[in-house]
Design an enzyme around this catalytic site. Sequence first.
Site, PDB file in Angstrom:
ATOM      1  N   HIS A 103       1.580  -2.015  -0.715  1.00  0.00           N
ATOM      2  CA  HIS A 103       2.674  -1.339   0.014  1.00  0.00           C
ATOM      3  C   HIS A 103       3.766  -0.812  -0.913  1.00  0.00           C
ATOM      4  O   HIS A 103       4.632  -0.051  -0.463  1.00  0.00           O
ATOM      5  CB  HIS A 103       3.305  -2.290   1.031  1.00  0.00           C
ATOM      6  CG  HIS A 103       2.386  -2.698   2.142  1.00  0.00           C
ATOM      7  ND1 HIS A 103       1.713  -1.776   2.915  1.00  0.00           N
ATOM      8  CD2 HIS A 103       2.010  -3.931   2.595  1.00  0.00           C
ATOM      9  CE1 HIS A 103       0.961  -2.421   3.809  1.00  0.00           C
ATOM     10  NE2 HIS A 103       1.115  -3.717   3.629  1.00  0.00           N
ATOM     11  N   ASP A 131      -7.775  -4.309   3.071  1.00  0.00           N
ATOM     12  CA  ASP A 131      -6.682  -5.051   3.724  1.00  0.00           C
ATOM     13  C   ASP A 131      -6.466  -4.471   5.128  1.00  0.00           C
ATOM     14  O   ASP A 131      -6.655  -3.277   5.344  1.00  0.00           O
ATOM     15  CB  ASP A 131      -5.416  -4.903   2.882  1.00  0.00           C
ATOM     16  CG  ASP A 131      -4.282  -5.793   3.346  1.00  0.00           C
ATOM     17  OD1 ASP A 131      -4.050  -6.822   2.700  1.00  0.00           O
ATOM     18  OD2 ASP A 131      -3.611  -5.443   4.346  1.00  0.00           O
ATOM     19  N   HIS A 170      -3.840  -3.862   6.613  1.00  0.00           N
ATOM     20  CA  HIS A 170      -2.726  -2.909   6.633  1.00  0.00           C
ATOM     21  C   HIS A 170      -3.046  -1.705   5.736  1.00  0.00           C
ATOM     22  O   HIS A 170      -3.706  -1.857   4.705  1.00  0.00           O
ATOM     23  CB  HIS A 170      -1.451  -3.587   6.123  1.00  0.00           C
ATOM     24  CG  HIS A 170      -1.087  -4.823   6.896  1.00  0.00           C
ATOM     25  ND1 HIS A 170      -1.369  -6.096   6.438  1.00  0.00           N
ATOM     26  CD2 HIS A 170      -0.486  -4.961   8.096  1.00  0.00           C
ATOM     27  CE1 HIS A 170      -0.939  -6.983   7.340  1.00  0.00           C
ATOM     28  NE2 HIS A 170      -0.413  -6.326   8.361  1.00  0.00           N
ATOM     29  N   ASP A 183      -6.629 -10.223   5.390  1.00  0.00           N
ATOM     30  CA  ASP A 183      -5.999 -10.296   6.708  1.00  0.00           C
ATOM     31  C   ASP A 183      -6.778  -9.466   7.735  1.00  0.00           C
ATOM     32  O   ASP A 183      -6.394  -9.387   8.901  1.00  0.00           O
ATOM     33  CB  ASP A 183      -4.520  -9.882   6.645  1.00  0.00           C
ATOM     34  CG  ASP A 183      -4.268  -8.688   5.750  1.00  0.00           C
ATOM     35  OD1 ASP A 183      -5.261  -8.025   5.360  1.00  0.00           O
ATOM     36  OD2 ASP A 183      -3.091  -8.397   5.458  1.00  0.00           O
TER      37      ASP A 183
HETATM   38 ZN   LIG Z   1      -2.207  -6.827   4.686  1.00  0.00          ZN
END
Ligand SMILES: [Zn+2]
Length: 317
Positions: free
Chosen positions: A135, A171, A173, A258
Amino acid sequence: MAERMVPLVGDDTRRVGFLYDPLFLEHRTPPGHPESPRRLKSILDHVSSSGMLERLANIPVTPAPREALLAVHDRAYLDELALPGERYLDPDTFISSRSREAAMAAAGAVCNALNSCRAGQISRAFCAVRPPGHHAEPARGMGFCLINNAAVAARYAQRIGYARVMIVDFDVHHGNGTQAAFYDDDTVFYFSTHEYPHYPGTGAAGERGAGKGVGFTRNIPLSPGSGDAEMRHAYHEVFRAETAAFRPDCCIVSAGYDLHEGDPLADLNVSDQGVREIVRTIVAACADIPLVCTLEGGYHPATLARCVGITLEELLL
Ligand SMILES: [Zn+2]
Protein backbone atom coordinates in the site's frame (compact mmCIF):
# COMPACT_ATOMS: atom_id res chain seq x y z
CA MET A 1 16.72 -17.26 15.04
CA ALA A 2 19.74 -17.03 12.78
CA GLU A 3 21.83 -19.47 14.81
CA ARG A 4 19.20 -22.17 14.31
CA MET A 5 19.69 -22.07 10.56
CA VAL A 6 22.35 -24.07 8.76
CA PRO A 7 24.91 -21.80 7.05
CA LEU A 8 24.67 -21.58 3.29
CA VAL A 9 28.42 -21.84 2.68
CA GLY A 10 29.56 -25.21 1.42
CA ASP A 11 26.09 -26.50 0.62
CA ASP A 12 24.58 -25.86 -2.77
CA THR A 13 21.63 -28.22 -2.39
CA ARG A 14 19.37 -25.66 -0.75
CA ARG A 15 17.94 -23.71 -3.65
CA VAL A 16 15.21 -21.88 -1.78
CA GLY A 17 16.17 -18.96 0.43
CA PHE A 18 14.40 -17.88 3.62
CA LEU A 19 14.98 -14.32 4.73
CA TYR A 20 14.14 -13.13 8.20
CA ASP A 21 15.68 -10.74 10.69
CA PRO A 22 14.74 -10.15 14.36
CA LEU A 23 14.63 -6.45 13.47
CA PHE A 24 11.26 -7.12 11.82
CA LEU A 25 9.80 -7.69 15.31
CA GLU A 26 10.94 -4.21 16.35
CA HIS A 27 8.29 -2.52 14.24
CA ARG A 28 5.77 -2.08 17.06
CA THR A 29 2.09 -1.39 16.58
CA PRO A 30 -0.45 -0.33 19.23
CA PRO A 31 -2.22 -3.02 21.33
CA GLY A 32 -4.89 -4.84 19.36
CA HIS A 33 -3.45 -3.83 15.98
CA PRO A 34 -3.80 -6.74 13.53
CA GLU A 35 -0.35 -6.18 12.01
CA SER A 36 1.62 -7.29 15.06
CA PRO A 37 4.94 -9.08 15.66
CA ARG A 38 2.88 -12.17 16.58
CA ARG A 39 2.39 -12.74 12.88
CA LEU A 40 6.08 -13.40 12.25
CA LYS A 41 6.55 -15.34 15.48
CA SER A 42 3.80 -17.68 14.39
CA ILE A 43 5.44 -18.17 10.98
CA LEU A 44 8.85 -18.85 12.53
CA ASP A 45 7.45 -21.36 15.01
CA HIS A 46 5.72 -23.22 12.22
CA VAL A 47 8.65 -23.21 9.81
CA SER A 48 11.01 -24.37 12.58
CA SER A 49 8.80 -27.07 14.08
CA SER A 50 7.84 -28.51 10.69
CA GLY A 51 11.50 -29.16 9.87
CA MET A 52 11.36 -26.95 6.78
CA LEU A 53 13.96 -24.53 8.05
CA GLU A 54 16.75 -27.09 7.55
CA ARG A 55 15.86 -27.33 3.88
CA LEU A 56 16.07 -23.56 3.33
CA ALA A 57 19.12 -21.39 2.68
CA ASN A 58 19.61 -18.64 5.23
CA ILE A 59 20.32 -15.39 3.36
CA PRO A 60 21.49 -12.46 5.51
CA VAL A 61 19.36 -9.32 5.51
CA THR A 62 20.81 -5.84 4.90
CA PRO A 63 19.01 -2.48 4.49
CA ALA A 64 17.76 -1.59 1.01
CA PRO A 65 20.21 0.53 -0.99
CA ARG A 66 19.31 4.24 -0.95
CA GLU A 67 19.22 4.37 -4.78
CA ALA A 68 16.65 1.57 -4.91
CA LEU A 69 14.49 3.37 -2.33
CA LEU A 70 14.76 6.62 -4.29
CA ALA A 71 13.81 4.84 -7.51
CA VAL A 72 10.34 4.38 -5.97
CA HIS A 73 9.88 6.84 -3.10
CA ASP A 74 10.18 10.63 -2.96
CA ARG A 75 13.15 11.97 -1.05
CA ALA A 76 10.85 14.15 1.08
CA TYR A 77 8.83 11.10 2.18
CA LEU A 78 11.98 9.14 3.08
CA ASP A 79 13.17 12.16 5.11
CA GLU A 80 9.80 12.30 6.86
CA LEU A 81 10.14 8.63 7.84
CA ALA A 82 13.52 9.43 9.40
CA LEU A 83 12.03 11.99 11.81
CA PRO A 84 12.15 10.87 15.43
CA GLY A 85 9.07 10.18 17.51
CA GLU A 86 6.30 7.59 17.55
CA ARG A 87 3.28 8.65 15.50
CA TYR A 88 0.51 7.64 13.14
CA LEU A 89 1.01 8.15 9.40
CA ASP A 90 -2.70 7.48 8.90
CA PRO A 91 -5.32 5.99 11.24
CA ASP A 92 -4.03 2.44 10.49
CA THR A 93 -0.32 3.01 10.11
CA PHE A 94 1.89 3.48 13.13
CA ILE A 95 5.58 4.36 13.30
CA SER A 96 7.47 3.18 16.38
CA SER A 97 11.05 4.09 17.24
CA ARG A 98 12.58 1.35 15.10
CA SER A 99 9.90 1.08 12.39
CA ARG A 100 11.95 2.92 9.79
CA GLU A 101 14.91 0.63 10.39
CA ALA A 102 12.66 -2.44 10.11
CA ALA A 103 11.09 -1.11 6.90
CA MET A 104 14.50 -0.50 5.31
CA ALA A 105 15.50 -4.06 6.18
CA ALA A 106 12.20 -5.47 4.89
CA ALA A 107 12.75 -3.87 1.48
CA GLY A 108 16.41 -4.85 1.73
CA ALA A 109 15.54 -8.51 2.30
CA VAL A 110 13.74 -8.73 -1.04
CA CYS A 111 16.75 -7.10 -2.72
CA ASN A 112 19.08 -9.53 -0.92
CA ALA A 113 17.03 -12.47 -2.17
CA LEU A 114 17.23 -11.22 -5.76
CA ASN A 115 20.94 -10.68 -5.39
CA SER A 116 21.40 -14.27 -4.22
CA CYS A 117 19.40 -15.44 -7.22
CA ARG A 118 21.59 -13.35 -9.50
CA ALA A 119 24.69 -14.86 -7.92
CA GLY A 120 23.33 -18.35 -8.61
CA GLN A 121 23.11 -19.32 -4.93
CA ILE A 122 19.37 -19.87 -4.94
CA SER A 123 16.56 -19.84 -7.48
CA ARG A 124 13.60 -18.95 -5.24
CA ALA A 125 13.07 -17.29 -1.89
CA PHE A 126 10.54 -16.32 0.74
CA CYS A 127 11.03 -13.09 2.68
CA ALA A 128 9.23 -13.21 6.04
CA VAL A 129 9.21 -9.47 6.61
CA ARG A 130 7.25 -6.72 8.27
CA PRO A 131 6.10 -4.05 7.94
CA PRO A 132 4.37 -5.07 4.70
CA GLY A 133 4.70 -2.88 1.63
CA HIS A 134 2.16 -2.93 -1.17
CA HIS A 135 0.00 0.00 0.00
CA ALA A 136 2.98 2.36 0.35
CA GLU A 137 2.88 4.91 -2.46
CA PRO A 138 5.84 6.91 -3.75
CA ALA A 139 5.05 9.88 -1.49
CA ARG A 140 3.17 8.33 1.44
CA GLY A 141 2.84 5.29 3.64
CA MET A 142 -0.60 3.88 4.37
CA GLY A 143 -2.49 0.69 5.20
CA PHE A 144 0.17 -0.72 7.62
CA CYS A 145 2.87 -0.12 4.95
CA LEU A 146 5.85 2.26 5.11
CA ILE A 147 8.17 1.29 2.25
CA ASN A 148 6.94 -0.58 -0.82
CA ASN A 149 9.13 -3.66 -0.51
CA ALA A 150 8.07 -5.27 -3.81
CA ALA A 151 8.40 -2.04 -5.79
CA VAL A 152 11.82 -1.17 -4.39
CA ALA A 153 12.96 -4.72 -5.11
CA ALA A 154 11.64 -4.52 -8.67
CA ARG A 155 13.78 -1.44 -9.34
CA TYR A 156 16.72 -3.12 -7.64
CA ALA A 157 16.19 -6.20 -9.82
CA GLN A 158 16.46 -4.02 -12.91
CA ARG A 159 19.71 -2.52 -11.60
CA ILE A 160 21.30 -5.96 -11.24
CA GLY A 161 20.30 -7.15 -14.69
CA TYR A 162 16.69 -8.36 -14.66
CA ALA A 163 15.22 -6.02 -17.28
CA ARG A 164 11.60 -7.17 -17.16
CA VAL A 165 9.98 -7.75 -13.79
CA MET A 166 6.63 -9.41 -13.07
CA ILE A 167 4.99 -8.49 -9.77
CA VAL A 168 2.08 -10.73 -8.79
CA ASP A 169 0.01 -9.76 -5.76
CA PHE A 170 -2.51 -12.19 -4.24
CA ASP A 171 -3.11 -10.22 -1.03
CA VAL A 172 -6.85 -9.69 -0.52
CA HIS A 173 -6.31 -5.93 -0.75
CA HIS A 174 -5.32 -4.17 -3.95
CA GLY A 175 -1.69 -3.03 -4.00
CA ASN A 176 -2.38 0.59 -4.82
CA GLY A 177 1.21 1.59 -4.04
CA THR A 178 2.76 -0.97 -6.36
CA GLN A 179 0.33 -0.11 -9.12
CA ALA A 180 1.09 3.61 -8.72
CA ALA A 181 4.85 3.03 -8.89
CA PHE A 182 4.69 1.33 -12.30
CA TYR A 183 1.43 2.53 -13.86
CA ASP A 184 3.12 4.15 -16.87
CA ASP A 185 5.96 1.62 -17.09
CA ASP A 186 6.19 -1.17 -19.67
CA THR A 187 9.14 -2.94 -18.00
CA VAL A 188 7.37 -3.90 -14.75
CA PHE A 189 4.08 -5.79 -15.05
CA TYR A 190 1.70 -5.59 -12.07
CA PHE A 191 -0.86 -8.40 -11.74
CA SER A 192 -3.27 -8.36 -8.79
CA THR A 193 -6.20 -10.41 -7.54
CA HIS A 194 -8.13 -8.80 -4.69
CA GLU A 195 -11.52 -8.40 -3.08
CA TYR A 196 -13.41 -5.51 -4.67
CA PRO A 197 -14.88 -3.20 -3.61
CA HIS A 198 -12.67 -3.16 -0.54
CA TYR A 199 -9.78 -1.23 1.00
CA PRO A 200 -8.03 0.77 -0.46
CA GLY A 201 -10.65 1.32 -3.21
CA THR A 202 -8.40 0.98 -6.25
CA GLY A 203 -8.00 -2.08 -8.49
CA ALA A 204 -10.96 -1.94 -10.87
CA ALA A 205 -10.64 -4.10 -13.97
CA GLY A 206 -10.44 -0.96 -16.11
CA GLU A 207 -7.20 0.17 -14.44
CA ARG A 208 -4.81 -1.18 -17.08
CA GLY A 209 -1.92 1.33 -17.04
CA ALA A 210 -1.19 4.67 -18.69
CA GLY A 211 0.99 5.89 -21.57
CA LYS A 212 3.48 3.23 -22.59
CA GLY A 213 2.38 1.28 -19.50
CA VAL A 214 -1.06 0.53 -20.96
CA GLY A 215 -1.51 -3.25 -20.85
CA PHE A 216 1.17 -3.75 -18.18
CA THR A 217 -1.20 -3.54 -15.21
CA ARG A 218 -3.81 -6.27 -14.84
CA ASN A 219 -6.38 -6.20 -12.07
CA ILE A 220 -8.75 -9.05 -11.30
CA PRO A 221 -11.31 -7.65 -8.84
CA LEU A 222 -13.28 -10.35 -7.02
CA SER A 223 -16.58 -9.88 -5.26
CA PRO A 224 -16.88 -10.82 -1.56
CA GLY A 225 -17.41 -14.56 -1.18
CA SER A 226 -15.24 -15.48 -4.16
CA GLY A 227 -12.97 -18.42 -3.51
CA ASP A 228 -10.90 -21.20 -5.01
CA ALA A 229 -12.77 -21.44 -8.33
CA GLU A 230 -12.40 -17.74 -9.10
CA MET A 231 -8.74 -17.84 -8.12
CA ARG A 232 -8.14 -20.90 -10.27
CA HIS A 233 -9.47 -19.02 -13.28
CA ALA A 234 -7.49 -15.86 -12.46
CA TYR A 235 -4.17 -17.66 -12.13
CA HIS A 236 -4.53 -20.61 -14.46
CA GLU A 237 -6.09 -18.67 -17.32
CA VAL A 238 -5.17 -15.01 -16.93
CA PHE A 239 -1.89 -14.92 -15.02
CA ARG A 240 -0.33 -17.68 -17.09
CA ALA A 241 -1.27 -15.96 -20.34
CA GLU A 242 -0.01 -12.54 -19.18
CA THR A 243 3.27 -14.04 -17.98
CA ALA A 244 3.81 -15.93 -21.22
CA ALA A 245 3.19 -12.74 -23.21
CA PHE A 246 5.31 -10.45 -20.99
CA ARG A 247 8.28 -12.84 -20.74
CA PRO A 248 9.65 -11.55 -17.42
CA ASP A 249 13.27 -12.02 -16.33
CA CYS A 250 12.24 -12.43 -12.69
CA CYS A 251 9.08 -12.53 -10.61
CA ILE A 252 8.31 -10.88 -7.26
CA VAL A 253 5.27 -12.18 -5.38
CA SER A 254 3.40 -9.91 -2.97
CA ALA A 255 2.26 -12.81 -0.81
CA GLY A 256 -0.65 -11.70 1.34
CA TYR A 257 -2.55 -14.43 3.12
CA ASP A 258 -5.56 -12.35 4.10
CA LEU A 259 -7.25 -13.89 1.04
CA HIS A 260 -7.80 -17.01 3.20
CA GLU A 261 -11.32 -17.83 4.42
CA GLY A 262 -9.98 -17.79 8.00
CA ASP A 263 -8.75 -14.19 7.84
CA PRO A 264 -10.56 -11.61 9.98
CA LEU A 265 -9.98 -8.57 7.74
CA ALA A 266 -11.69 -9.59 4.50
CA ASP A 267 -14.33 -11.78 2.89
CA LEU A 268 -12.79 -14.02 0.27
CA ASN A 269 -13.19 -17.77 0.78
CA VAL A 270 -9.89 -19.19 -0.38
CA SER A 271 -8.99 -22.50 1.29
CA ASP A 272 -5.59 -23.98 2.12
CA GLN A 273 -5.81 -25.95 -1.11
CA GLY A 274 -6.70 -22.76 -2.96
CA VAL A 275 -3.57 -21.06 -1.65
CA ARG A 276 -1.54 -24.08 -2.73
CA GLU A 277 -2.99 -23.96 -6.25
CA ILE A 278 -2.27 -20.24 -6.60
CA VAL A 279 1.35 -20.66 -5.53
CA ARG A 280 1.78 -23.79 -7.65
CA THR A 281 0.46 -21.99 -10.73
CA ILE A 282 2.76 -19.00 -10.17
CA VAL A 283 5.77 -21.28 -9.62
CA ALA A 284 4.98 -23.27 -12.77
CA ALA A 285 4.51 -20.13 -14.88
CA CYS A 286 7.85 -18.79 -13.59
CA ALA A 287 9.73 -22.10 -13.56
CA ASP A 288 12.66 -20.75 -15.55
CA ILE A 289 13.18 -17.44 -13.76
CA PRO A 290 13.99 -16.34 -10.20
CA LEU A 291 10.94 -16.10 -7.97
CA VAL A 292 10.98 -14.12 -4.73
CA CYS A 293 7.99 -13.92 -2.39
CA THR A 294 7.59 -11.11 0.10
CA LEU A 295 5.07 -11.23 2.92
CA GLU A 296 2.26 -8.70 2.76
CA GLY A 297 -0.93 -9.29 4.82
CA GLY A 298 -2.46 -12.22 6.69
CA TYR A 299 -3.94 -11.46 10.10
CA HIS A 300 -4.94 -14.76 11.64
CA PRO A 301 -1.54 -15.88 12.93
CA ALA A 302 -2.13 -19.66 12.83
CA THR A 303 -3.70 -19.52 9.35
CA LEU A 304 -0.93 -17.23 8.16
CA ALA A 305 1.76 -19.60 9.42
CA ARG A 306 0.11 -22.61 7.80
CA CYS A 307 -0.23 -20.79 4.47
CA VAL A 308 3.40 -19.66 4.50
CA GLY A 309 4.28 -23.31 5.14
CA ILE A 310 2.21 -24.33 2.11
CA THR A 311 3.99 -21.69 0.04
CA LEU A 312 7.41 -22.95 1.14
CA GLU A 313 6.41 -26.53 0.31
CA GLU A 314 5.52 -25.43 -3.21
CA LEU A 315 8.73 -23.39 -3.59
CA LEU A 316 10.73 -26.44 -2.45
CA LEU A 317 9.16 -28.83 -4.99
ZN1 LIG B 1 -3.99 -7.23 2.77
